[in-house]
Structures are given as C-alpha cells and as structure tokens.
Design a protein around this motif. Sequence first.
Motif, PDB file in Angstrom:
ATOM      1  N   ASN A  75       0.850  -1.189   0.000  1.00  0.00           N
ATOM      2  CA  ASN A  75       0.000   0.000   0.000  1.00  0.00           C
ATOM      3  C   ASN A  75       0.886   1.240   0.000  1.00  0.00           C
ATOM      4  OD1 ASN A  75       0.928   0.199   2.708  1.00  0.00           O
ATOM      5  ND2 ASN A  75      -0.735  -1.175   3.320  1.00  0.00           N
ATOM      6  N   GLU A  76       0.305   2.380   0.187  1.00  0.00           N
ATOM      7  CA  GLU A  76       1.085   3.622   0.115  1.00  0.00           C
ATOM      8  C   GLU A  76       2.139   3.677   1.194  1.00  0.00           C
ATOM      9  OE1 GLU A  76      -1.944   6.816  -1.877  1.00  0.00           O
ATOM     10  OE2 GLU A  76      -0.850   7.397  -0.051  1.00  0.00           O
ATOM     11  N   ARG A  77       1.785   3.193   2.376  1.00  0.00           N
ATOM     12  CA  ARG A  77       2.734   3.284   3.477  1.00  0.00           C
ATOM     13  C   ARG A  77       3.852   2.252   3.323  1.00  0.00           C
ATOM     14  NH1 ARG A  77       1.957   2.269   9.576  1.00  0.00           N
ATOM     15  NH2 ARG A  77       3.921   3.136  10.289  1.00  0.00           N
ATOM     16  N   PHE A  78       3.506   1.097   2.816  1.00  0.00           N
ATOM     17  CA  PHE A  78       4.484   0.034   2.637  1.00  0.00           C
ATOM     18  C   PHE A  78       4.500  -0.365   1.166  1.00  0.00           C
ATOM     19  CE2 PHE A  78       5.550  -0.701   6.977  1.00  0.00           C
ATOM     20  CZ  PHE A  78       4.412  -0.428   7.706  1.00  0.00           C
ATOM     21  N   TYR A  82       4.847  -6.459   2.631  1.00  0.00           N
ATOM     22  CA  TYR A  82       5.145  -6.837   4.010  1.00  0.00           C
ATOM     23  C   TYR A  82       6.104  -8.020   4.106  1.00  0.00           C
ATOM     24  CZ  TYR A  82       1.327  -3.815   5.471  1.00  0.00           C
ATOM     25  OH  TYR A  82       0.529  -2.743   5.694  1.00  0.00           O
TER      26      TYR A  82
END
Lengths: 320, 229
Positions: A75-78, A82
């Motif tokens: 996503n934008e943050r990662f 993961y």
Amino acid sequence: MKHHYELPREKLPIHRKAVRLEWLTIGYLITAIVGIYLTLGNSQAMKTAWIEDMLSLIPPIVFLIAARIRNRPPNERFPYGYHRAVSIAYLCASLALTLMGAFLLFDALLNLVATEHPSIGTVELFGHHIWLGWLMELALLWSAVPAVFLGRAKLPLARDLHDKVLFADAKINKADWLTAVAGMAGVLGIGLGLWWADSVAAAVISVDILYDGLENLRAVVTDLMDTRPTTVDDKVDPLPARVENELRKRAWVKDVRARLREEGHVYFGEVFVVPSTEQNLLGNIERAHQDLHDMDWRLHDVVVTPTRSLEDQDGSNGEG
Amino acid sequence: MGMVATAVLTALTLTACGIPRDPEGTLERVEGGTVRAGITENHPWTDLSGGEPAGVEVDLIEAFAESLGARVEWFDGSQAELLESLEKRELDVVAGGLTADDPWAQMVTFTQPYAEISILVGVPPGRQPPEEIDGLRVAVERGHQTAALVEDAAGIPVEVDDLSGARGLVAAEEWELEKLGLVPSEIELDKAQHVVAMPRGENAWLVRMERFLSDRAASVDELLQEHAS
C-alpha cells in the motif's frame, strides 16, 4: 481464492500443508512441555530441556504469523509490501534462542562447580511408589521422538517453498534427539549415583540451544544485510547467474548484471543491462521483464534498467 | 535410530535393578549398621523431655532402622544446627515435626509427606463455630507458621506459649484441637504436610525411606493418639 502476493498457485497446497504441520507442532510441543513440567523434580537437565521445548514454540508461531502478514498487498505506506515482516520476527526469535542458550550454559556450569547433588525421590502412582527418574525418562522420550518425525516432514516443504524460518524450525525439531539422549543419560547417570551427570547433560543441551540460536542469527542477519541470495541450505543461489545468462543471449543485450536480494520467500532487485542498440529499447525491456517473471516464481519484483556502463553500479564486477 | 532405541532400552532394563544408587553409599552403609539421626524437640512428633528420644517420628525412624537391620544413634540440637550437619552429610536423617513448607528445603531434601494434617480453627464446646474469622482474634502457638495462616485468612493472630490456657478461637492441627477438648470448625487454614529431612542426592536412601513411610502411613493416627496425651 484470494490473490496471493508471493506464492504461485501450484505452491499453495504445499504452503497449506506446512501451515497444518506447524499447528500440529505447536499442539504437540504444548503436551511435551506439560509432560516435562510435571516431572521436573530437581534435575537441571530436565529444566533445560523444558526451556528448550518452550523456545521451540517460537519458530512455528513466527511462521504462522508471517504467513498471514506477508500476504497483505503493498500500500502507500508500505510500497514494497510486508515480506520483510518475517525477517524481523525471525531476528527476535534467533536472539532469544542465543541469549537463552548462553544463560543456560552458564547456569549448568555454575551448578557443576557448586557440586550440588540432585535429589530424585518417588512419586505415588496408583498406590505404588515409583522412582521419579523413570517418569522423567518417559517425558524426555515423548519430547523428542515425535519432534524428529515432524522435523523430517517439514524439511522438504521448506526447500520447496524457499522458506528459511520453516527450514530452521525443521532442523531444530530434527535435532531434538540430541536433547533427549543427553537428558536421558543425565537422569540415568543420577540413578547410577553419578551426581554430576545431570549438570553435564544440562550443559550439552544448552550448547545445542546456543548453536541453534547462533546459526539462525547468522542466517537472518545476512538476510537483513541484503547479501546475495542463498538457498535454504545456505548455498549460493544459482538464480542470479541464470538471469544474467538468459538475458545475455538476446541480441539487444551487450552486457548484463543482476543484483538481487531476498525478502522472505521472494527476490527483489535490479537487472542492469547495457544495450547494444537503443532501437525499440522500451519494448525490449518490457519483454525481458515479463520473461524474467515467468522464469521463476521467486523473481517477484525485479526491475530491468538500461545503463551506459556496468562499472558505475554498486555491487562490483566480481569482487566483494 | 531403531538401533539406538534398542540399545537404550536394553541398557535401561539391565540397570533397572539397583537404580537409583547413592553417590555416597548411604543406604549400603546403614544396612546392618547405624542410622545417624538428628532430633529437635517438637511434641508430639519428637520429644526429648523424658531423657530418651520419643515421639511419632522417633517411632517411625526406629522401626525403619529395624527393617534395615540397623540401630539408631540420636543426636540432638537446634533445627538449624541439625540441618546444617545433614547438608554436610554428617547425619543421615533429621526429625523434628518438619513440614514441607519449611524454608530450609533448599539445602536438604524433604521426603514425600508421610502425613497430611488439616490446620483448623476450633471453638470451645457449646460455642457456635464461626463461618469466617475476618477481624476475629485467634490464639496460635508461638513459633509456628500458623500465625501467618490466620493473617492470610483476615483474622488477628494472638501468639501464646501454651494453647491450653487459651479461651475463644484457637488455630492448630486437628489432633491438637481434639486434645485440648475444642470443637473443630469448618474453617481449614491449610494442610500441614509432615516430612523428615534427608541429605541431598542420596537417592537410594531417600526412596527406601519414602517407601517405608508410605507403608506405615496408616499407623500415624495411632501414634499421634499415643504420644499426644
């Protein structure tokens, strides 16, 4: 079925089998831990074996948590996803094993020096007084034999999935026979009047824990330092070389170098290409990118990038 | 792996007779020899008032020695002194009405309890036994852990040297309440687990003693009746 961000479709049943085995491992380990707890008595070796079994819970738990986390979409943050989550958990687990092993070794040696004689008396079972040592031997046997079989079952799965946590876990399980033999010898030694047998057995078991911890620590540290990819057996992975050879065959490629790193199951990285012609460069790169993706399921996120010369890139031409 | 298992099982079966053994050979030495027993006063378990050692545990230990064809040599002293000697293996067993929660457990080994006796709150006959002892004063014998037990149950312990002079609520082991003519209530503060102390690591000696005490467990009540008067 959910889209999987790491494993190709044909690997999913293998992964599911691994998940089942890890749940089974956790359930079994809990029975072994309870068994040893009930027969702990005064023995240093039993105490050490008990702690080792509890530490053995960490790799399966890490595996199961990682199985959930790694599959989350980036996503934008990662933006890279993961995949690294498991490496962090693996680091903590290896550190715990190493520190615990060192502490237990120190404790066992202290005990030996203090020349403490362990007392093992009787317990009442169905109206008879049985020497607790026999029950200890049984508890140790139960804590080892199923573990060896579980380890053997998990090893080929780990190789197939290129999963280092599962591999380390399988190896730890398989090596449990050493703990059992040492522990049983220790208790038998006490039975024969050799009071020091217990501390010696405890020392042997703690060296085993320490060794496991250091092995895993080394593996995960090199992983986090982005060393060149290795197989689960810690041999150099031939995949980067394969990538280079495959691309060199193409007419538009003058020279190529692959710089890959592992993130959990999969590889990320850059393939630097010195093109022999700038004609249709974008199309060539796109096709190379697709071909690499089809080549091996582990080449998850590899960027093909053109460059004028390979000398400018990090990672060296054969040194380092 | 199969061969290892067979070898281990064979070894175990062969050595099963004679396990466990004493590192210092205590049982072997005692058989047909002498039991060096430490004794500290704790009526009715151990009694030195009559000149000769007497009491429940004295009877048990003398019977145990007889079963081994041995005689007993008694050494008296304080609990601390005796347990220290036991730790150094200068004694073979120490008796003194010890219970499993004694803080000395680390330096020596306690046998499995040979008797479990309830510590109850008793009332004089004719009085209504209380449901709880919250805030009530309860007489306890000085020097025992009973005071702490009363506190844990929210009562107020009153330490006395001799319980026979106490009026009102008394907390003591069941046989003692009976001896004092008190009526035990339903309030059980704890179960006292009576043990004797053995040297650490002498496992053949320990196992023999535990088996003997377990065989004689039924006779403890009788012995208590005999010595408690």
